[in-house]
Design a protein around this motif. Structure first.
Motif, PDB file in Angstrom:
ATOM      1  N   LYS A  23      17.009   9.257  -3.005  1.00 43.20           N
ATOM      2  CA  LYS A  23      16.551  10.975  -2.488  1.00 43.20           C
ATOM      3  C   LYS A  23      17.833  10.960  -1.847  1.00 43.20           C
ATOM      4  N   LYS A  24      18.618  10.061  -1.676  1.00 47.83           N
ATOM      5  CA  LYS A  24      19.995  11.056  -0.567  1.00 47.83           C
ATOM      6  C   LYS A  24      21.385  10.921  -1.409  1.00 47.83           C
ATOM      7  N   ALA A  42      24.083   9.181   4.580  1.00 43.34           N
ATOM      8  CA  ALA A  42      23.254  11.323   4.516  1.00 43.34           C
ATOM      9  C   ALA A  42      22.078  11.633   5.040  1.00 43.34           C
ATOM     10  N   SER A  43      22.470  12.259   5.176  1.00 42.58           N
ATOM     11  CA  SER A  43      20.899  13.237   6.513  1.00 42.58           C
ATOM     12  C   SER A  43      20.170  13.781   5.216  1.00 42.58           C
ATOM     13  N   THR A  44      18.979  13.612   5.126  1.00 38.29           N
ATOM     14  CA  THR A  44      18.573  14.736   4.155  1.00 38.29           C
ATOM     15  C   THR A  44      16.928  14.709   4.326  1.00 38.29           C
ATOM     16  N   ASN A  45      16.306  15.552   4.619  1.00 44.56           N
ATOM     17  CA  ASN A  45      15.088  16.162   3.780  1.00 44.56           C
ATOM     18  C   ASN A  45      14.049  16.586   2.890  1.00 44.56           C
ATOM     19  N   ASN A  46      12.720  17.543   2.829  1.00 42.86           N
ATOM     20  CA  ASN A  46      12.824  17.530   1.610  1.00 42.86           C
ATOM     21  C   ASN A  46      13.534  19.430   0.955  1.00 42.86           C
ATOM     22  N   ASP A  47      14.415  19.564   2.116  1.00 44.42           N
ATOM     23  CA  ASP A  47      15.118  21.387   1.931  1.00 44.42           C
ATOM     24  C   ASP A  47      16.326  20.564   1.658  1.00 44.42           C
ATOM     25  N   ASN A  49      19.785  18.108   1.615  1.00 40.33           N
ATOM     26  CA  ASN A  49      20.686  16.837   1.697  1.00 40.33           C
ATOM     27  C   ASN A  49      22.198  17.039   2.018  1.00 40.33           C
ATOM     28  N   SER A  50      23.105  15.787   2.840  1.00 43.92           N
ATOM     29  CA  SER A  50      24.175  16.340   3.268  1.00 43.92           C
ATOM     30  C   SER A  50      24.782  14.928   3.766  1.00 43.92           C
ATOM     31  N   LEU A  51      25.417  14.839   2.525  1.00 44.00           N
ATOM     32  CA  LEU A  51      26.709  13.362   3.048  1.00 44.00           C
ATOM     33  C   LEU A  51      28.023  13.825   4.072  1.00 44.00           C
ATOM     34  N   SER A  52      28.539  13.098   4.739  1.00 44.74           N
ATOM     35  CA  SER A  52      29.417  13.509   5.271  1.00 44.74           C
ATOM     36  C   SER A  52      30.685  12.309   4.870  1.00 44.74           C
ATOM     37  N   LEU A  53      31.470  12.757   4.349  1.00 43.73           N
ATOM     38  CA  LEU A  53      32.759  12.186   3.781  1.00 43.73           C
ATOM     39  C   LEU A  53      33.853  11.675   4.968  1.00 43.73           C
ATOM     40  N   GLY A  54      33.620  12.280   5.878  1.00 37.77           N
ATOM     41  CA  GLY A  54      34.622  12.539   7.343  1.00 37.77           C
ATOM     42  C   GLY A  54      35.782  13.746   6.839  1.00 37.77           C
ATOM     43  N   ASP A  55      36.993  13.459   7.840  1.00 35.62           N
ATOM     44  CA  ASP A  55      37.392  14.321   8.403  1.00 35.62           C
ATOM     45  C   ASP A  55      38.534  14.118   6.698  1.00 35.62           C
ATOM     46  N   PRO A  56      39.424  14.994   6.062  1.00 35.75           N
ATOM     47  CA  PRO A  56      40.346  14.908   4.904  1.00 35.75           C
ATOM     48  C   PRO A  56      42.040  13.804   6.248  1.00 35.75           C
TER      49      PRO A  56
END
Length: 64
Positions: A23-24, A42-47, A49-56
């Motif tokens: 789900k994430k 990842a932060s996720t909810n029904n609306d 879904n976001s995964l942070s890969l960090g700053d390049p």
């Protein structure tokens, strides 16, 4: 892409393929030294879904 077709790289792709029903989001950051860092916070909810890969960084080769 051919140069990345190593057993190590393919094993990371395999992990992502097993996560397709998650789900994430999950992913990998590859460093120029050939090491990989797994990302699964990842932060996720029904609306959304976001995964942070960090700053390049200069040692980052790519992500998947």
């Amino acid at each position: 892409m051919k140069s990345q077709n190593t057993p190590e790289f393919q094993s990371k792709v395999g992990v992502l393929e097993t996560n397709l029903d998650e789900k994430k989001e999950t992913g990998w950051v590859e460093k120029k030294d050939g090491t990989f860092e797994y990302k699964d916070t990842a932060s996720t909810n029904n609306d959304s879904n976001s995964l942070s890969l960090g700053d390049p960084t200069k040692d980052m080769k790519g992500y998947m």
